[in-house]
Design a protein around this motif. Structure first.
Motif, PDB file in Angstrom:
ATOM      1  N   ASN A  32       8.134  -3.932   2.867  1.00  0.00           N
ATOM      2  CA  ASN A  32       7.205  -4.485   1.744  1.00  0.00           C
ATOM      3  C   ASN A  32       6.980  -3.927   0.923  1.00  0.00           C
ATOM      4  OD1 ASN A  32       5.178  -4.684   3.493  1.00  0.00           O
ATOM      5  ND2 ASN A  32       4.001  -3.067   4.208  1.00  0.00           N
ATOM      6  N   ILE A  70       1.085  -9.336 -14.344  1.00  0.00           N
ATOM      7  CA  ILE A  70       1.402  -8.820 -12.943  1.00  0.00           C
ATOM      8  C   ILE A  70       2.410  -7.837 -12.763  1.00  0.00           C
ATOM      9  CG2 ILE A  70       0.953  -9.659 -10.363  1.00  0.00           C
ATOM     10  CD1 ILE A  70      -1.108 -11.901 -12.373  1.00  0.00           C
ATOM     11  N   VAL A  94       2.790  -4.689 -10.720  1.00  0.00           N
ATOM     12  CA  VAL A  94       3.588  -3.890  -9.129  1.00  0.00           C
ATOM     13  C   VAL A  94       3.821  -2.942  -9.066  1.00  0.00           C
ATOM     14  CG1 VAL A  94       4.912  -4.466  -7.270  1.00  0.00           C
ATOM     15  CG2 VAL A  94       3.004  -6.575  -8.216  1.00  0.00           C
ATOM     16  N   LEU A 151      -3.980  -1.762  -9.076  1.00  0.00           N
ATOM     17  CA  LEU A 151      -4.436  -1.175  -7.850  1.00  0.00           C
ATOM     18  C   LEU A 151      -4.208  -2.725  -6.854  1.00  0.00           C
ATOM     19  CD1 LEU A 151      -6.062   0.255  -5.608  1.00  0.00           C
ATOM     20  CD2 LEU A 151      -8.560  -1.028  -6.327  1.00  0.00           C
ATOM     21  N   PRO A 152      -4.774  -3.799  -7.402  1.00  0.00           N
ATOM     22  CA  PRO A 152      -4.136  -5.094  -5.969  1.00  0.00           C
ATOM     23  C   PRO A 152      -2.913  -5.640  -6.022  1.00  0.00           C
ATOM     24  CG  PRO A 152      -5.977  -5.873  -8.302  1.00  0.00           C
ATOM     25  CD  PRO A 152      -5.417  -4.997  -8.322  1.00  0.00           C
ATOM     26  N   PHE A 153      -2.295  -4.877  -6.449  1.00  0.00           N
ATOM     27  CA  PHE A 153      -0.881  -5.119  -6.416  1.00  0.00           C
ATOM     28  C   PHE A 153       0.536  -4.107  -5.431  1.00  0.00           C
ATOM     29  CE2 PHE A 153      -2.495  -8.056  -9.123  1.00  0.00           C
ATOM     30  CZ  PHE A 153      -2.634  -7.335 -10.143  1.00  0.00           C
ATOM     31  N   ASN A 154      -0.888  -2.709  -5.367  1.00  0.00           N
ATOM     32  CA  ASN A 154       0.203  -1.891  -5.009  1.00  0.00           C
ATOM     33  C   ASN A 154       0.013  -1.603  -3.962  1.00  0.00           C
ATOM     34  OD1 ASN A 154      -2.423  -0.645  -4.885  1.00  0.00           O
ATOM     35  ND2 ASN A 154      -2.387   0.809  -6.837  1.00  0.00           N
ATOM     36  N   SER A 155       0.353  -1.966  -2.592  1.00  0.00           N
ATOM     37  CA  SER A 155      -0.408  -1.921  -1.162  1.00  0.00           C
ATOM     38  C   SER A 155       0.827  -1.026  -0.812  1.00  0.00           C
ATOM     39  CB  SER A 155      -0.512  -3.234  -0.414  1.00  0.00           C
ATOM     40  OG  SER A 155       0.824  -4.261  -0.782  1.00  0.00           O
ATOM     41  N   LYS A 158       1.140   3.197  -0.345  1.00  0.00           N
ATOM     42  CA  LYS A 158       0.807   4.209   0.695  1.00  0.00           C
ATOM     43  C   LYS A 158       2.081   4.320   1.521  1.00  0.00           C
ATOM     44  CE  LYS A 158      -2.881   4.984   4.417  1.00  0.00           C
ATOM     45  NZ  LYS A 158      -2.391   4.366   5.770  1.00  0.00           N
ATOM     46  N   TYR A 206      -2.868   8.239  -3.783  1.00  0.00           N
ATOM     47  CA  TYR A 206      -4.024   8.054  -4.491  1.00  0.00           C
ATOM     48  C   TYR A 206      -4.317   8.676  -6.417  1.00  0.00           C
ATOM     49  CZ  TYR A 206      -4.736   5.667  -0.406  1.00  0.00           C
ATOM     50  OH  TYR A 206      -4.529   4.954   0.920  1.00  0.00           O
ATOM     51  N   ILE A 231      -1.960   6.733  -8.882  1.00  0.00           N
ATOM     52  CA  ILE A 231      -2.758   5.737  -8.957  1.00  0.00           C
ATOM     53  C   ILE A 231      -3.864   5.410  -9.801  1.00  0.00           C
ATOM     54  CG2 ILE A 231      -3.788   3.955  -7.634  1.00  0.00           C
ATOM     55  CD1 ILE A 231      -3.281   3.800  -4.516  1.00  0.00           C
TER      56      ILE A 231
END
Lengths: 618, 463, 304, 195, 192
Positions: B140, B191, B195, B200-204, B207, B278, B281
């Motif tokens: 990922n 963007i 990453v 936030l929106p890009f840091n999946s 985790k 977190y 982040i």
């Protein structure tokens, strides 16, 4: 001789470190260091303060600036006195703690922070010391019964101190870049309102006043006994200090309400203070744990201080200041007395205690004098401050605040009497006959000093009233309390031909003394009465042999509690639901964004692209 | 004695280490020490590569900002390597490549060159995370990282097409003129770097990676890479990017949500490593916010302070999870009871992140907040000057609550498992903790350091 | 110094006058109540005999706190009575008879009795004390609101000042000037005196005369003296606040007798409230009337 | 559902299944059956199922002449208002009757009282031996016919002795002597009566 | 007739002074007799008529009081079973000195109609000192009032010293009590 206040702060920190080092070698010695440390600090500040020997320049802590102001001195003396008195208890409680050396160090550090707060003239470094007190006292709490209280405490104190920080930064912005403490007064317009709101918010959290009071009972019940005495006597006064700055120093906020000629901002603070009094009293009446009861009583007395300050008249503010002194002494003495009982009996639950007076009479007398002062009954200090606050409230003609203050003072008779009857008096329970014995001398000494002081402040208010007048002059407030002879001049209504109402505490004490002497005479002249055992009481003919059956301590005010039992958990549930909302929000975000599939990121990238180009290109 | 050595030597060492396997760890140690020491006495001139002067050729920008960031990143790198070298001998060549990439990242003044170094350091990062034994998470991370860098490249291409230059300084002058057209490429580049910078929106991927980190990868990703990326991203945002209109709105939204959501997520989680990731982040969000708003000087020190604290926190937590088996808060409880030294430094690091007095975190947070309230300060993000400080303060309250909960659990409960730390790790952690306290106390010297990063007009010198 | 001693002597005189007056009034009112029931009723000096009989008996004591509490109670009440002005001119300590002193010094008496009652080890005594304090919480709040209105209107909180204000005509008697306040004050006075509807804390049937369970002989005698003086303080407080004090002693005696007789007769007819009924009763109508009265008098200025 | 057929219903119900020594219809609301000691438990549980849920009373009658106790159980039904008395005869010397705790929980104190007053043992009732009403009782169970309260009273409680000094009072002859003789005669009749 | 010539006042001895004080005390004691509201038997129904308007006990200074500590007179009204006697003795010992006992009805005199019962004592005098009796099985209200007046007379003539006898020959009383009751303060399942 001249000494800079910075020396004292460094000295306290040094004492703290020494206490830590020695504490690691031998627990008891470490805690004795705290006694020596806090005594020298209190002695130094008090002596130099009165002889004007304190100066503000800083040689080592160059980044901070100190300024010796009268009200700073007032608070510093009270807080360091409370710390000194409570430190006498440390050696006896040190064995129960997990990290004794750390306890002694943090005890001294929080004292240093408190002194720093009161004397710093640079607002940012006032916040520096404020936060320093928060985290040093934070680690003292979990050494007691429960661990959750610490996170409640930090949550509220952090919220409070960050509100203070925001207000300070707003002042910094408004006074184009100066942090000086006098900047508070010179803020105008909407920033003034914002600063007022946020600073009183900070004061409310630290004092444990109505909307933000949830942490006070949790912390004071679960913290170790000496720490809860320090909290209620000393650290709460930080909140009073900030309240003094916010409410009194900034002058009236908002428009004036004509009928009671009070500023709108001050009116809100007064109503919230009144709510604190009523809520604190109602909750204190129904508590079964003595420490929790005293916690709610210090919350309700915090409400008195707020009501006093928000009157903005000489009587009111002087009443508030006097109440700080009287309450600090009385609640510290009461907490120490309960600590002495808890040390020996092991629990502070009133259900399990009874008849402690037979083995601990001196502790009982100390507690009696403390609650007389807390309830505001004449020979003690609490009466004078409550009298002044009443005068101020009447002068303003505020009916609902008057109802709350009266309800609070009468309610305080109820809840201060509950531990007296359930814990000290009544039948002597068999399990305590052997284990309970009078507290050692070094624990009795501070308690006796505190009771003598509360008698002194009740009978001869002269010294403190002069000190308060000096504070008014120092803060350029045109308030003044007139003292003719030993009497305090109260509320002058301005109606011609009617003098001010006088209160002569010395005379009251003498007359009370004469009355008691006459009663004692009557008692002695008559036949000696036959001494009989406590169990030989009127039981309507039944033969009862066990003490528990003849001791009334469970649900002491049951009929009163039934009336408002349904409404007591509103505020606690509100904050619990708030915390849950944050947790749910976090869990949702975690679930939504952090799945193992990378297409989420791709989706968001596309979404942002579309959002950006929405207007222009498409 | 030019700055190019910082990139060249590690690459050379990486090459040699492949050939001679058994000497590679000592080589790695030596080179990272060299990388830490060298910036102190290399000369401050910009380095032209290949004879072409600036608008065309590639040049390395060496100024105060680059110097501080180099020292910080190389310092952390050296510490991470020193502590974990015994356990991860075979990764030394990859680490050398990573070192080269990071140094290149911080030094380069050319945008395309920046893309190249992002790729190099990214690949090294993917290889380091393989040690987590979680192939899916690393995959990922790989996908997200490459998507990010290719977006950055796409934005760069459009910009190059418009402006004709790749050099940052020229690009900055070009962008002043026609801000209108550069919105789309800047969003792409934002963007792309977002990453890697964990917005936030890009840091999946965060985790997966940090959630299952081990001693090396946790410290490396969370402190070294985070600091480096933050500083580079900050340099671009402060200097090159022209932020206004809807781009400003998007960036404000992204940063605001990152900070608040980061704290809320940390509050909601019960695993120790999850809390820390977190929280990092959220900290990354704050650093990027400070850079975009224009408070670059204090943002750098904020990033460095966060890097140091995260090093201690992740190092300790990873070591504990290794011994205890799971990083659930209840399992870890009471682990500081029998090793107080580690506990104290962990607490110092945690309190410094919270911004409590006596620690470096306090100095940094206060001054950056004061930056917001300077009388003449105007922030180019929408929502006036006071929204973001409130967000930061609310975030730090939530942050405080869950850190206190963690600390009370670790300190005040009794544990059955006896965890022992290597003396080297203990020594390093204590030195860092003392550094945090020392920097916290001597605020005067820290202010001078920061002053050097700002020109008299108060603007942050980025090149 | 002599002047102070003179005043204290005078104060003691006032206290004994109060005791004698109230004990006689008590006897007379018992006779009136008896005559209403068509029976001869006790001698008028019956209460004296009761008290002296008690003092002559040999009592039992449950320890030092049991005796110390009684002494403190009687002492506190004697101290309060010494401040009480008889007429607007006869007062022991000129200018110091502040209203709040009376309310709070009575509290000392109550606390002393409460302390020794729960020190006696009998659960009935503690329950009685709990009920006494709860009732006090109930009747004190409306009373204080009304008195605060009076203080706000007259501008002084000293009793003689208020009496003079009513006598010299800038206010006529607050009984008339503040009608609602007067009704509330009557109800609170009945609560204060512990008369029948609010007699929950000396309920002989339920808790065997509440706090006084364990007292016999001289302690009970001293508590009876204290009870008499407390009634004297409360009724004369009421007279000074609402019936315009008195220029001469005879006026004071007449007013005192009327107030006490009327209250006594009213209470002889009524039954007894349960304890939570007392609290809900006082916080419903009396408090509402007190607030309305305060609103009207202070903010709208309508004073008859 | 008037009361007459209730009684018939009962009579039919009990007499078929059980050997009833004697049935007696006292009035339309009371009926009594005398059954064997063994069948009492079964009968009571059946009555309970039929609706006679309340055990109104349980006691004993001392037939000293036949040297037997007669146990009496009175049960009552709220829907069909009929008091049913179940009587059995048990031996007087060793009076033992199994407790009916499992059927009627309420019998605990009745049985305790029966034990205290008559000395009947009730195995199955845990504390039937304990004292219920009489404190410090040191004689045989008082309600047995062979217990003489007069003797107990004379033994335990001294009687006031009157001195007969005022036989002749201002001329009138005192009637004290014939009063004593009459009291004596009544006493004799009392004693002989129950022999 | 004593001579009215002035004689030098003679100093009284300590005992005589106490005697004088005791006589004054007697005046107060007999004019304010508080009875204990403890109706042991059926004669108690006679007390309400004594209190109400026809006979009005209050004019003698007598009124009901709730607890033995406060009361002076213990009215033993009616028959006394063993259990009641135990409570009565316990209450009597709780009363404050000097205390008086008035026995109502024939049951306290000679056991009355319950003379042959195993549960009722025949003569109250054996167990606690009784000062005055009121005969009759349910004595008439006049008799009750006469009983009170007799008691007041007894106090006046200093003959109502039952409570002294209880002290002096306490052993005798105790023995009788033990004989009749077995044990005054019982400890059993209901009295822990």
């Amino acid at each position: 001789m001249e000494l800079s206040i910075e020396i004292f702060i460094l000295a306290t920190l040094a004492f703290g470190l020494m206490a830590y080092v020695i504490g690691r070698l031998h627990k008891q010695l470490g805690s004795i260091m705290t006694i020596l440390g806090s005594l020298t600090i209190f002695g130094g500040i008090a002596y130099l303060g009165f002889t004007g020997g304190l100066t503000g320049e800083t040689a080592y802590l160059t980044f901070t600036q100190f300024e010796i102001s009268e009200f700073g001195l007032f608070f510093a003396i009270i807080v360091s006195f409370v710390f000194a008195m409570v430190s006498f208890f440390n050696p006896f409680f040190i064995k129960q703690y997990k990290y004794p050396a750390l306890y002694s160090m943090l005890f001294m550090f929080s004292l240093a922070g408190a002194i720093g707060v009161f004397f710093s003239s640079n607002l940012l470094y006032l916040f520096f010391f404020f936060e320093f007190v928060v985290w040093t006292s934070l680690f003292l709490i979990p050494m007691g019964r429960s661990k959750k209280a610490a996170s409640w405490y930090y949550g509220f104190s952090a919220a409070g101190s960050f509100m203070l920080l925001f207000a300070i930064l707003m002042i910094y912005n408004a006074n184009n870049g100066s942090f000086h403490i006098s900047g508070i007064g010179s803020v105008t317009g909407t920033t003034q309102i914002i600063v007022f709101i946020f600073m009183s918010g900070a004061a409310f959290t630290k004092l444990g006043a109505f909307p933000l009071h949830i942490w006070l009972p949790k912390v004071l019940t679960n913290a170790p006994d000496p720490v809860s005495a320090v909290f209620s006597g000393g650290l709460e006064k930080l909140g009073a200090f900030v309240a003094l700055l916010a409410i009194v120093n900034m002058g009236g906020i908002g428009f004036i309400i004509p009928s009671i000629d009070m500023y709108f901002g001050q009116m809100i603070i007064a109503t919230l203070g009144a709510l604190t009094i009523v809520f604190g009293t109602l909750m204190a009446i129904r508590q079964d744990d003595a420490k929790k009861l005293l916690a709610y009583s210090s919350m309700s007395n915090g409400g008195y201080i707020l009501v006093g300050f928000s009157m903005l008249t000489s009587q009111g503010v002087a009443g508030g200041l006097y109440h700080i002194v009287a309450h600090a002494i009385a609640s510290t003495a009461a907490f120490l007395a309960i600590a002495a009982v808890a040390r020996v009996a092991g629990t502070t639950k009133m259900k399990e205690l009874g008849g402690i007076i037979h083995k601990m009479p001196v502790t009982y007398m100390v507690y009696l004098i403390a609650i007389i002062s807390m309830a505001g009954i004449p020979p003690m200090g609490g009466f004078i401050s409550k009298w002044m606050i009443f005068q101020a409230v009447i002068d303003k003609g505020m009916i609902f605040i008057a109802i709350a203050t009266v309800f609070g003072s009468i309610g305080s008779f109820l809840y201060v009497f509950r531990p007296l009857a359930a814990l000290f008096l009544g039948q002597e329970l068999p399990q305590f006959k052997k284990t309970v014995k009078e507290a050692p001398f070094f624990m009795l000494l501070p308690m006796i000093i505190l009771s003598l002081l509360s008698v002194y402040t009740g009978v001869l208010p002269g010294v403190i009233i002069d000190f308060i007048n000096k504070i008014f002059v120092d803060m350029q407030l045109n308030y003044n309390i007139v003292m003719n002879g030993f009497a305090i001049e109260g509320y002058t209504s301005g109606i011609e031909g009617v003098g001010p109402s006088l209160l002569n505490p010395l005379l009251i004490a003498c007359v009370f003394g004469v009355g008691v002497f006459v009663a004692f005479l009557i008692f002695i002249v008559l036949k000696k009465s036959k001494k009989i055992d406590l169990m030989d009481t009127y039981t309507a003919g039944n033969f009862v042999y066990t003490e528990e059956h003849l001791h009334y301590s469970v649900d002491f005010y049951a009929p009163l509690e039934r009336l408002y039992e349904k409404y007591i958990h509103i505020m606690k549930n509100f904050y619990k639901s708030l915390a849950n909302k944050v947790r749910e929000f976090g869990a949702f975000m975690k679930y939504f964004f952090f799945t193992n599939k990378p297409e989420i990121t791709v989706f968001w990238i596309v979404a942002l692209m579309v959002f950006l180009l929405w207007g222009d290109v498409l | 004695m030019s700055a190019i050595l910082l990139i060249a030597v590690p690459l050379l060492a990486a090459f040699i280490s492949i050939l001679v396997k058994k000497v590679s760890p000592y080589l790695l140690l030596l080179v990272s020490l060299f990388a830490l020491v060298y910036p102190f006495f290399m000369d401050m001139s910009d380095v032209i590569i290949g004879g072409f002067d600036s608008p065309i050729g590639i040049n390395l920008v060496v100024n105060k900002f680059a110097l501080t960031s180099l020292i910080a990143v190389n310092g952390l790198f050296f510490l991470v390597v020193a502590v974990n070298i015994a356990q991860y001998k075979k990764l030394s060549s990859i680490l050398l490549v990573a070192l080269a990439g990071l140094n290149g990242l911080l030094l380069t003044g050319d945008l395309f060159n920046l893309f190249v170094f992002i790729e190099i350091s990214g690949i090294a990062a993917y290889l380091i995370t393989t040690t987590n034994k979680k192939p899916l998470q690393t995959f990922n991370y790989l996908v997200a990282g490459t998507v990010g860098s290719s977006l950055y490249l796409l934005g760069l291409i459009i910009l190059y097409n418009m402006s004709g230059t790749l050099n940052m300084a020229d690009m900055a002058t070009f962008v002043e003129g026609n801000g209108m057209y550069t919105l789309f490429p800047f969003l792409l580049m934002f963007i792309g770097l977002g990453v890697e910078a964990k917005l936030l929106p890009f840091n999946s991927w965060v985790k997966g990676i940090l959630g299952h980190s081990n001693n090396l990868s946790g410290a490396m990703i969370a402190s070294v890479y985070a600091t480096a990326i933050a500083l580079v991203f900050g340099k671009l945002l402060a200097g090159v990017f022209q932020i206004e209109g809807t781009l400003a709105l998007i960036i404000a939204l992204v940063l605001g949500i990152t900070i608040l959501a980061g704290e809320a997520m940390a509050y909601a989680s019960t695993k120790a490593r999850e809390i820390l990731l977190y929280s990092s982040i959220a900290q990354a969000g704050i650093v990027i916010l400070l850079f975009t708003v224009g408070l670059g000087a204090w943002a750098t020190f904020f990033a460095i302070a966060n890097g140091v604290s995260k090093f201690i926190l992740f190092g300790v937590v990873n070591r504990l999870t290794e011994e205890v088996g799971s990083d659930e808060m209840d399992q870890l409880k009471g682990s500081f009871v029998n090793n107080k030294l580690i506990g104290v430094s962990f607490t110092v690091a945690a309190l410094s992140i919270l911004g409590l007095p006596l620690f470096f975190g306090f100095v940094v947070k206060m001054n950056s907040l004061i930056g917001f309230f300077e009388p003449d300060f105007v922030s180019n993000l929408p929502g006036g000057n006071f929204i973001f400080p409130i967000i930061i303060l609310v975030a730090s309250v939530i942050e405080g609550v869950y850190f206190v909960k963690l600390l009370t659990k670790l300190w005040y409960k009794d544990s059955d498992v006896k965890v022992n730390f290597t003396p080297l790790f203990k020594y390093v952690v204590v030195v860092l903790a003392v550094a945090l306290i020392v920097f916290g106390l001597f605020q005067g010297e820290v202010e001078e350091l920061v002053a050097s990063l700002i020109n008299p007009g108060g603007v942050f010198i980025w090149n | 110094m002599i002047e102070i001693l003179m005043n204290i002597g005078f104060g003691l005189g006032v206290a004994t006058f109060g005791f004698v007056l109230q004990t006689a009034m008590g006897g007379i009112n018992r006779k009136i109540a008896a005559r209403l029931q068509k029976r001869r009723g006790p001698k008028w000096y019956q209460e004296f005999i009761d008290i002296f009989k008690l003092l002559s008996k040999r009592a039992t004591s449950h320890g030092w706190i049991f005796d110390f509490g009684v002494i403190m109670a009687l002492g506190g009440i004697i101290g309060t009575a010494m401040f009480m002005p008889i007429t607007s001119s006869i007062v022991a300590f000129e200018g110091y008879d502040n209203f709040f002193i009376f309310v709070y010094l009575i509290a000392v008496g109550m606390l002393g009795m409460a302390m020794s009652a729960s020190g006696s080890g009998n659960p009935l005594a503690s329950i009685g004390v709990m009920r006494a304090l709860t009732t006090m919480l109930a009747y004190e709040v409306p009373f204080m609101v009304v008195v605060m209105t009076i203080i706000k209107l007259t501008g002084t909180s000293s009793l003689t000042g208020i009496a003079v204000a009513q006598q010299t005509g800038d206010f006529n008697w607050f009984m008339i000037a503040l009608p609602l306040g007067f009704i509330v004050a009557v109800m609170s006075l009945m609560g204060m005196l512990g008369k029948k509807p609010f007699e929950t804390y000396i309920a002989p049937a339920e808790i065997a005369s509440g706090p006084m369970v364990e007292y016999g002989g001289k302690q009970l005698g001293m508590l009876f003296i204290m009870h008499e003086i407390t009634i004297f303080i409360e009724v004369s407080l009421f007279v000074h606040l609402f019936l315009g004090g008195a220029e001469t002693i005879i006026m004071f005696l007449i007013k005192y007798f009327i107030v006490y007789a009327v209250l006594n007769l009213v209470s002889n007819v009524l039954g007894r409230f349960k304890i939570d009924q007392v609290v809900t009763f006082f916080f419903k109508w009396p408090l509402f009337f007190a607030v309305v009265q305060a609103m009207i008098a202070i903010h709208l200025g309508w004073v008859i | 559902m008037n009361s007459t057929n209730n009684v018939d219903f009962l009579k039919s119900l009990v007499e078929e299944k059980y050997k009833v020594n004697k049935t007696e219809v006292i009035d339309q609301y009371q009926i009594s059956f005398e059954v064997e000691q063994v069948e009492v438990h079964r009968l009571l549980s059946e009555l309970k199922l039929e609706g006679w849920k309340q055990l109104s009373y349980l006691s004993a009658i001392d037939w000293i002449d036949e040297n037997e106790f007669e146990m009496v159980y009175i049960v009552f039904n709220w829907d069909r208002p009929v008091h049913v008395q179940i009587r059995t005869r048990i031996d007087r010397d060793k009076p033992v009757m199994n407790s009916i705790m499992p059927i009627f929980e309420g019998c605990k104190y009745y049985e305790r009282e029966a034990h205290e007053m008559f000395g009947i043992k009730f195995p199955g009732n845990p504390d039937h031996e304990k004292q219920l009403v009489l404190e410090e009782w040191d004689d045989m169970p008082p309600l047995r016919k062979d217990f003489d309260p007069q003797a107990y009273s004379d033994r335990k409680f001294p009687v006031r002795e009157y001195n007969n000094d005022f036989v002749e009072l201002n001329g009138k002859k005192s009637k004290q002597k014939d009063r004593l003789k009459r009291a004596e005669r009544i006493e004799q009749v009392g004693k002989r009566g129950n022999k | 007739m004593e001579s009215t010539k002035y004689t030098q006042p003679v100093a009284l001895s300590k005992k005589q002074v106490d005697r004088k004080w005791w006589e004054i005390g007697d005046f107060f004691r007999r004019n304010s007799l508080w009875m204990l509201m403890y109706c042991t038997g059926c004669c108690a129904i006679e007390l309400p008529p004594a209190m109400t308007s026809a006979y009005d006990m209050e004019r003698l200074g007598m009124g009901p009081m709730a607890t033995p500590r406060q009361a002076d007179v213990l009215l033993v009204t009616g028959y006394l079973s063993l259990k009641t006697l135990r409570r009565l003795i316990y209450t009597y010992e709780q009363m404050s000195e000097p205390k008086y006992v008035v026995g109502f009805g024939s049951c306290t005199i000679n056991g009355g109609i319950y003379h042959d019962s195993h549960a009722v004592i025949n003569q109250l005098d054996q167990y606690i000192p009784v000062d005055s009796y009121v005969a009759g099985c349910m004595p008439n209200t006049e008799a009750v009032m006469n009983g009170f007046v007799d008691l007041i007379e007894l106090i006046k003539n200093k003959k109502a010293n039952g409570w002294k006898n209880y002290h002096t020959n306490n052993a005798w009383y105790k023995k009788n009590q033990i004989d009749a009751l077995g044990e005054v303060r019982i400890k059993d399942e209901f009295h822990q």
